[in-house]
Motif scaffolding. Structure first.
Motif, PDB file in Angstrom:
ATOM      1  N   ALA A  30       0.833  -1.209   0.000  1.00  0.00           N
ATOM      2  CA  ALA A  30       0.000   0.000   0.000  1.00  0.00           C
ATOM      3  C   ALA A  30       0.866   1.256   0.000  1.00  0.00           C
ATOM      4  CB  ALA A  30      -0.922  -0.003   1.220  1.00  0.00           C
ATOM      5  N   PHE A  31       1.905   1.276   0.830  1.00  0.00           N
ATOM      6  CA  PHE A  31       2.804   2.427   0.839  1.00  0.00           C
ATOM      7  C   PHE A  31       3.540   2.550  -0.491  1.00  0.00           C
ATOM      8  CE2 PHE A  31       2.757   2.467   5.599  1.00  0.00           C
ATOM      9  CZ  PHE A  31       2.349   3.784   5.717  1.00  0.00           C
ATOM     10  N   GLY A  32       3.950   1.423  -1.069  1.00  0.00           N
ATOM     11  CA  GLY A  32       4.668   1.454  -2.329  1.00  0.00           C
ATOM     12  C   GLY A  32       3.839   2.048  -3.460  1.00  0.00           C
ATOM     13  N   VAL A  33       2.577   1.648  -3.539  1.00  0.00           N
ATOM     14  CA  VAL A  33       1.701   2.187  -4.584  1.00  0.00           C
ATOM     15  C   VAL A  33       1.506   3.684  -4.380  1.00  0.00           C
ATOM     16  CG1 VAL A  33      -0.678   2.172  -5.431  1.00  0.00           C
ATOM     17  CG2 VAL A  33       0.538   0.029  -5.093  1.00  0.00           C
ATOM     18  N   ASN A  34       1.290   4.105  -3.144  1.00  0.00           N
ATOM     19  CA  ASN A  34       1.107   5.535  -2.870  1.00  0.00           C
ATOM     20  C   ASN A  34       2.365   6.337  -3.166  1.00  0.00           C
ATOM     21  OD1 ASN A  34      -1.632   5.783  -2.029  1.00  0.00           O
ATOM     22  ND2 ASN A  34      -1.086   4.668  -0.185  1.00  0.00           N
ATOM     23  N   LEU A  35       3.522   5.820  -2.801  1.00  0.00           N
ATOM     24  CA  LEU A  35       4.766   6.537  -3.079  1.00  0.00           C
ATOM     25  C   LEU A  35       5.052   6.605  -4.573  1.00  0.00           C
ATOM     26  CD1 LEU A  35       7.069   5.262  -0.191  1.00  0.00           C
ATOM     27  CD2 LEU A  35       6.099   7.552  -0.488  1.00  0.00           C
ATOM     28  N   LEU A  36       4.748   5.523  -5.293  1.00  0.00           N
ATOM     29  CA  LEU A  36       4.956   5.551  -6.744  1.00  0.00           C
ATOM     30  C   LEU A  36       4.006   6.548  -7.403  1.00  0.00           C
ATOM     31  CD1 LEU A  36       6.503   4.429  -9.135  1.00  0.00           C
ATOM     32  CD2 LEU A  36       4.749   2.662  -9.323  1.00  0.00           C
ATOM     33  N   THR A  37       2.765   6.614  -6.934  1.00  0.00           N
ATOM     34  CA  THR A  37       1.811   7.587  -7.465  1.00  0.00           C
ATOM     35  C   THR A  37       2.285   9.007  -7.184  1.00  0.00           C
ATOM     36  OG1 THR A  37       0.014   6.028  -7.133  1.00  0.00           O
ATOM     37  CG2 THR A  37      -0.597   8.330  -7.411  1.00  0.00           C
ATOM     38  N   PHE A  38       2.783   9.248  -5.976  1.00  0.00           N
ATOM     39  CA  PHE A  38       3.329  10.561  -5.636  1.00  0.00           C
ATOM     40  C   PHE A  38       4.500  10.911  -6.548  1.00  0.00           C
ATOM     41  CE2 PHE A  38       6.529  13.041  -3.355  1.00  0.00           C
ATOM     42  CZ  PHE A  38       5.811  14.192  -3.116  1.00  0.00           C
ATOM     43  N   PHE A  39       5.408   9.953  -6.757  1.00  0.00           N
ATOM     44  CA  PHE A  39       6.562  10.184  -7.617  1.00  0.00           C
ATOM     45  C   PHE A  39       6.120  10.506  -9.043  1.00  0.00           C
ATOM     46  CE2 PHE A  39       9.856   8.697 -10.551  1.00  0.00           C
ATOM     47  CZ  PHE A  39      10.954   9.393 -10.075  1.00  0.00           C
ATOM     48  N   LEU A  40       5.146   9.748  -9.554  1.00  0.00           N
ATOM     49  CA  LEU A  40       4.644   9.968 -10.905  1.00  0.00           C
ATOM     50  C   LEU A  40       4.048  11.362 -11.061  1.00  0.00           C
ATOM     51  CD1 LEU A  40       3.957   8.759 -13.703  1.00  0.00           C
ATOM     52  CD2 LEU A  40       1.818   7.967 -12.691  1.00  0.00           C
ATOM     53  N   HIS A  50       2.475  18.875 -19.507  1.00  0.00           N
ATOM     54  CA  HIS A  50       1.886  18.666 -20.831  1.00  0.00           C
ATOM     55  C   HIS A  50       1.931  17.166 -21.185  1.00  0.00           C
ATOM     56  CE1 HIS A  50       6.071  18.541 -22.206  1.00  0.00           C
ATOM     57  NE2 HIS A  50       6.248  19.646 -21.498  1.00  0.00           N
ATOM     58  N   PRO A  51       1.349  16.758 -22.314  1.00  0.00           N
ATOM     59  CA  PRO A  51       1.301  15.325 -22.651  1.00  0.00           C
ATOM     60  C   PRO A  51       2.672  14.649 -22.743  1.00  0.00           C
ATOM     61  CG  PRO A  51      -0.287  16.506 -23.975  1.00  0.00           C
ATOM     62  CD  PRO A  51       0.512  17.543 -23.228  1.00  0.00           C
ATOM     63  N   LEU A  52       3.658  15.320 -23.262  1.00  0.00           N
ATOM     64  CA  LEU A  52       5.003  14.735 -23.307  1.00  0.00           C
ATOM     65  C   LEU A  52       5.563  14.561 -21.898  1.00  0.00           C
ATOM     66  CD1 LEU A  52       7.369  13.696 -24.946  1.00  0.00           C
ATOM     67  CD2 LEU A  52       8.212  16.048 -25.108  1.00  0.00           C
ATOM     68  N   ALA A  53       5.226  15.477 -21.007  1.00  0.00           N
ATOM     69  CA  ALA A  53       5.669  15.359 -19.617  1.00  0.00           C
ATOM     70  C   ALA A  53       5.092  14.106 -18.975  1.00  0.00           C
ATOM     71  CB  ALA A  53       5.256  16.595 -18.828  1.00  0.00           C
ATOM     72  N   GLU A  54       3.872  13.748 -19.365  1.00  0.00           N
ATOM     73  CA  GLU A  54       3.256  12.534 -18.824  1.00  0.00           C
ATOM     74  C   GLU A  54       4.034  11.293 -19.269  1.00  0.00           C
ATOM     75  OE1 GLU A  54      -1.114  10.393 -18.773  1.00  0.00           O
ATOM     76  OE2 GLU A  54      -0.924  12.469 -19.414  1.00  0.00           O
ATOM     77  N   VAL A  55       4.452  11.282 -20.519  1.00  0.00           N
ATOM     78  CA  VAL A  55       5.245  10.162 -21.028  1.00  0.00           C
ATOM     79  C   VAL A  55       6.572  10.084 -20.290  1.00  0.00           C
ATOM     80  CG1 VAL A  55       6.442   9.264 -23.067  1.00  0.00           C
ATOM     81  CG2 VAL A  55       4.142  10.222 -23.288  1.00  0.00           C
ATOM     82  N   LEU A  56       7.221  11.205 -20.107  1.00  0.00           N
ATOM     83  CA  LEU A  56       8.504  11.232 -19.384  1.00  0.00           C
ATOM     84  C   LEU A  56       8.335  10.801 -17.935  1.00  0.00           C
ATOM     85  CD1 LEU A  56      10.025  14.523 -20.811  1.00  0.00           C
ATOM     86  CD2 LEU A  56      10.735  12.169 -21.301  1.00  0.00           C
ATOM     87  N   ALA A  57       7.242  11.216 -17.300  1.00  0.00           N
ATOM     88  CA  ALA A  57       6.993  10.838 -15.913  1.00  0.00           C
ATOM     89  C   ALA A  57       6.787   9.331 -15.784  1.00  0.00           C
ATOM     90  CB  ALA A  57       5.770  11.588 -15.369  1.00  0.00           C
ATOM     91  N   PHE A  58       6.063   8.728 -16.721  1.00  0.00           N
ATOM     92  CA  PHE A  58       5.877   7.281 -16.698  1.00  0.00           C
ATOM     93  C   PHE A  58       7.191   6.551 -16.959  1.00  0.00           C
ATOM     94  CE2 PHE A  58       1.302   7.941 -16.879  1.00  0.00           C
ATOM     95  CZ  PHE A  58       0.858   6.883 -16.083  1.00  0.00           C
ATOM     96  N   GLU A  59       8.002   7.094 -17.848  1.00  0.00           N
ATOM     97  CA  GLU A  59       9.306   6.482 -18.114  1.00  0.00           C
ATOM     98  C   GLU A  59      10.191   6.524 -16.860  1.00  0.00           C
ATOM     99  OE1 GLU A  59      13.166   6.951 -21.069  1.00  0.00           O
ATOM    100  OE2 GLU A  59      11.483   8.330 -21.266  1.00  0.00           O
ATOM    101  N   GLN A  60      10.229   7.669 -16.203  1.00  0.00           N
ATOM    102  CA  GLN A  60      11.037   7.798 -14.990  1.00  0.00           C
ATOM    103  C   GLN A  60      10.505   6.889 -13.883  1.00  0.00           C
ATOM    104  OE1 GLN A  60      10.777  12.010 -14.392  1.00  0.00           O
ATOM    105  NE2 GLN A  60      12.187  12.463 -16.059  1.00  0.00           N
ATOM    106  N   SER A  61       9.193   6.757 -13.781  1.00  0.00           N
ATOM    107  CA  SER A  61       8.597   5.862 -12.787  1.00  0.00           C
ATOM    108  C   SER A  61       8.954   4.413 -13.080  1.00  0.00           C
ATOM    109  CB  SER A  61       7.080   6.032 -12.749  1.00  0.00           C
ATOM    110  OG  SER A  61       6.747   7.334 -12.355  1.00  0.00           O
ATOM    111  N   PHE A  62       8.936   4.047 -14.359  1.00  0.00           N
ATOM    112  CA  PHE A  62       9.324   2.692 -14.739  1.00  0.00           C
ATOM    113  C   PHE A  62      10.756   2.400 -14.306  1.00  0.00           C
ATOM    114  CE2 PHE A  62      11.615  -0.020 -17.712  1.00  0.00           C
ATOM    115  CZ  PHE A  62      10.906  -1.198 -17.578  1.00  0.00           C
ATOM    116  N   TRP A  63      11.666   3.327 -14.571  1.00  0.00           N
ATOM    117  CA  TRP A  63      13.069   3.098 -14.199  1.00  0.00           C
ATOM    118  C   TRP A  63      13.257   3.073 -12.685  1.00  0.00           C
ATOM    119  CZ3 TRP A  63      15.694   0.533 -17.338  1.00  0.00           C
ATOM    120  CH2 TRP A  63      15.567   0.701 -18.703  1.00  0.00           C
ATOM    121  N   LEU A  64      12.455   3.844 -11.969  1.00  0.00           N
ATOM    122  CA  LEU A  64      12.513   3.781 -10.500  1.00  0.00           C
ATOM    123  C   LEU A  64      12.091   2.402 -10.007  1.00  0.00           C
ATOM    124  CD1 LEU A  64      12.842   5.162  -7.716  1.00  0.00           C
ATOM    125  CD2 LEU A  64      10.417   5.769  -7.895  1.00  0.00           C
TER     126      LEU A  64
END
Length: 84
Positions: A30-40, A50-64
């Motif tokens: 539960a904490f992990g999902v919340n922290l990942l959502t916060f990070f995203l 903007h839309p490109l920022a969303e793609v970059l945020a998901f990419e950075q979250s994936f690498w985390l």
């Protein structure tokens, strides 16, 4: 991992140990999902929102998540079975 953790407990302690491991695992999830959502959301806002920022945020979250997974693999590799 759970079996290795419970292996050191006596028969009388197994039920309490299994309950504690289950509780901590679910709490960590539960904490992990919340922290990942916060990070995203944080990375999305930091990249401009903007839309490109969303793609970059998901990419950075994936690498985390990949880095955390790699660290847990290293930790699991260090677990050795007990010898009786």
């Amino acid at each position: 991992m759970s079996t290795g953790s419970l292996d050191i407990l006596s028969v009388e302690e197994l039920a309490l140990g299994a309950g504690a491991i289950t509780f901590v695992r679910q709490l960590g999830g539960a904490f992990g999902v919340n922290l990942l959502t916060f990070f995203l959301e944080w990375r999305h806002a930091a990249e401009g929102g903007h839309p490109l920022a969303e793609v970059l945020a998901f990419e950075q979250s994936f690498w985390l998540v990949a880095a955390v997974f790699f660290v847990t693999i290293l930790a699991a590799w260090g677990v050795r079975p007990t010898r009786r």
